[in-house]
Design a protein around this motif. Sequence first.
Motif, PDB file in Angstrom:
ATOM      1  N   HIS A 117       0.783  -1.264  -0.142  1.00 31.30           N
ATOM      2  CA  HIS A 117       0.026  -0.081   0.001  1.00 31.30           C
ATOM      3  C   HIS A 117       0.920   1.320  -0.197  1.00 31.30           C
ATOM      4  N   LEU A 118       0.545   2.457  -0.579  1.00 32.87           N
ATOM      5  CA  LEU A 118       1.191   3.712  -0.623  1.00 32.87           C
ATOM      6  C   LEU A 118       1.630   4.157   0.544  1.00 32.87           C
ATOM      7  N   CYS A 119       0.757   3.888   1.357  1.00 29.31           N
ATOM      8  CA  CYS A 119       0.647   4.456   2.808  1.00 29.31           C
ATOM      9  C   CYS A 119       1.414   3.742   3.761  1.00 29.31           C
ATOM     10  N   ALA A 120       2.101   2.647   3.312  1.00 28.94           N
ATOM     11  CA  ALA A 120       2.786   1.916   4.299  1.00 28.94           C
ATOM     12  C   ALA A 120       4.294   2.055   4.068  1.00 28.94           C
ATOM     13  N   LEU A 121       5.085   1.405   4.657  1.00 28.39           N
ATOM     14  CA  LEU A 121       6.679   1.661   4.524  1.00 28.39           C
ATOM     15  C   LEU A 121       7.130   1.162   2.935  1.00 28.39           C
ATOM     16  N   ASN A 122       7.589   1.917   2.119  1.00 34.24           N
ATOM     17  CA  ASN A 122       7.954   1.534   0.741  1.00 34.24           C
ATOM     18  C   ASN A 122       9.384   2.175   0.597  1.00 34.24           C
ATOM     19  N   LEU A 123      10.597   1.515   0.966  1.00 39.30           N
ATOM     20  CA  LEU A 123      11.608   1.841   0.567  1.00 39.30           C
ATOM     21  C   LEU A 123      12.567   1.003  -0.602  1.00 39.30           C
ATOM     22  N   GLN A 124      12.781   1.741  -1.546  1.00 40.32           N
ATOM     23  CA  GLN A 124      13.469   1.148  -2.583  1.00 40.32           C
ATOM     24  C   GLN A 124      15.170   0.947  -2.232  1.00 40.32           C
ATOM     25  N   MET A 125      15.850  -0.244  -2.237  1.00 42.44           N
ATOM     26  CA  MET A 125      17.138  -0.107  -1.943  1.00 42.44           C
ATOM     27  C   MET A 125      18.193  -0.358  -3.077  1.00 42.44           C
ATOM     28  N   PRO A 126      19.217   0.292  -2.920  1.00 45.65           N
ATOM     29  CA  PRO A 126      20.410   0.085  -4.143  1.00 45.65           C
ATOM     30  C   PRO A 126      20.961  -1.093  -4.199  1.00 45.65           C
ATOM     31  N   TYR A 127      20.817  -1.803  -3.314  1.00 42.62           N
ATOM     32  CA  TYR A 127      21.306  -3.298  -3.350  1.00 42.62           C
ATOM     33  C   TYR A 127      20.586  -4.053  -2.422  1.00 42.62           C
ATOM     34  N   ASP A 128      21.065  -5.396  -2.080  1.00 46.08           N
ATOM     35  CA  ASP A 128      20.451  -6.133  -1.298  1.00 46.08           C
ATOM     36  C   ASP A 128      20.210  -5.503   0.270  1.00 46.08           C
ATOM     37  N   PRO A 129      18.813  -5.250   0.556  1.00 44.70           N
ATOM     38  CA  PRO A 129      18.793  -4.817   1.836  1.00 44.70           C
ATOM     39  C   PRO A 129      19.285  -5.508   3.056  1.00 44.70           C
ATOM     40  N   ARG A 130      19.512  -6.729   3.058  1.00 45.71           N
ATOM     41  CA  ARG A 130      20.040  -7.729   4.210  1.00 45.71           C
ATOM     42  C   ARG A 130      21.416  -6.988   4.457  1.00 45.71           C
ATOM     43  N   LEU A 131      21.951  -6.454   3.442  1.00 46.08           N
ATOM     44  CA  LEU A 131      23.362  -5.944   3.736  1.00 46.08           C
ATOM     45  C   LEU A 131      23.253  -4.434   4.627  1.00 46.08           C
ATOM     46  N   ILE A 132      22.284  -3.703   4.334  1.00 47.94           N
ATOM     47  CA  ILE A 132      22.353  -2.033   4.685  1.00 47.94           C
ATOM     48  C   ILE A 132      21.119  -1.762   5.432  1.00 47.94           C
ATOM     49  N   TYR A 133      20.004  -2.583   5.481  1.00 49.36           N
ATOM     50  CA  TYR A 133      18.930  -1.840   6.413  1.00 49.36           C
ATOM     51  C   TYR A 133      19.049  -2.763   7.767  1.00 49.36           C
ATOM     52  N   ILE A 134      18.930  -1.777   8.675  1.00 47.23           N
ATOM     53  CA  ILE A 134      18.418  -2.045  10.184  1.00 47.23           C
ATOM     54  C   ILE A 134      17.072  -1.927  10.438  1.00 47.23           C
ATOM     55  N   PRO A 135      16.330  -2.798  10.667  1.00 47.59           N
ATOM     56  CA  PRO A 135      15.113  -2.530  11.148  1.00 47.59           C
ATOM     57  C   PRO A 135      14.627  -1.756  12.484  1.00 47.59           C
ATOM     58  N   PRO A 136      13.793  -0.957  12.718  1.00 49.50           N
ATOM     59  CA  PRO A 136      13.420  -0.219  13.739  1.00 49.50           C
ATOM     60  C   PRO A 136      13.232  -1.213  14.856  1.00 49.50           C
ATOM     61  N   ASN A 137      13.500  -0.902  16.188  1.00 46.87           N
ATOM     62  CA  ASN A 137      13.307  -1.865  17.276  1.00 46.87           C
ATOM     63  C   ASN A 137      11.914  -1.411  17.782  1.00 46.87           C
ATOM     64  N   CYS A 138      10.888  -2.216  17.587  1.00 48.71           N
ATOM     65  CA  CYS A 138       9.664  -1.985  17.807  1.00 48.71           C
ATOM     66  C   CYS A 138       9.167  -1.714  19.256  1.00 48.71           C
ATOM     67  N   ASP A 139      10.197  -1.994  20.206  1.00 50.77           N
ATOM     68  CA  ASP A 139      10.043  -1.714  21.573  1.00 50.77           C
ATOM     69  C   ASP A 139      10.902  -0.593  22.170  1.00 50.77           C
TER      70      ASP A 139
END
Length: 152
Positions: A117-139
């Motif tokens: 959905h357009l109103c959700a999180l939508n991030l395009q990444m330059p390469y594999d996100p497993r290498l660069i994305y740290i998810p937020p801590n929901c707590d």
Amino acid sequence: MMSKSVGLALLVLAGVISSVTACSCIPQSEKDLFCKADFAIAFKAKDNGRVDCDTRVYQVELLRMYRTVPFKNLDTDKIYTANDSAACGVTFTAGEFYVISGYYNETAGQPTRMQAHLCALNLQMPYDPRLIYIPPNCDAPVPENGYGYLLQ
């Protein structure tokens, strides 16, 4: 004079109608978009999507599921979204990497669908996100700027 008034009225009416049919989102932090969704995933789009009525279906390679609520019989090979951005549909490009959040669509007798959905999180990444994305801590509390989860 009358034709100018009618023309102006039609322009105003057209603006009202188009604003009613346009997608509109409530501003939220990246953390809220991530943590309040049914799921948050990283994937690579395999195609540019095919249209099926008012829905666009993308073939994807699921790279990581960061979070999820309970579900049954999940279809992890596809992402579903509205076909039109006015209906809050998301556009993905074949070969590109993404981190998104969304919700599950459960229909009796069918696999559970992942809905983007357009109103959700939508991030395009330059390469594999497993290498660069740290998810937020929901707590944890939201950072001051509401973002800042990409490695520098």
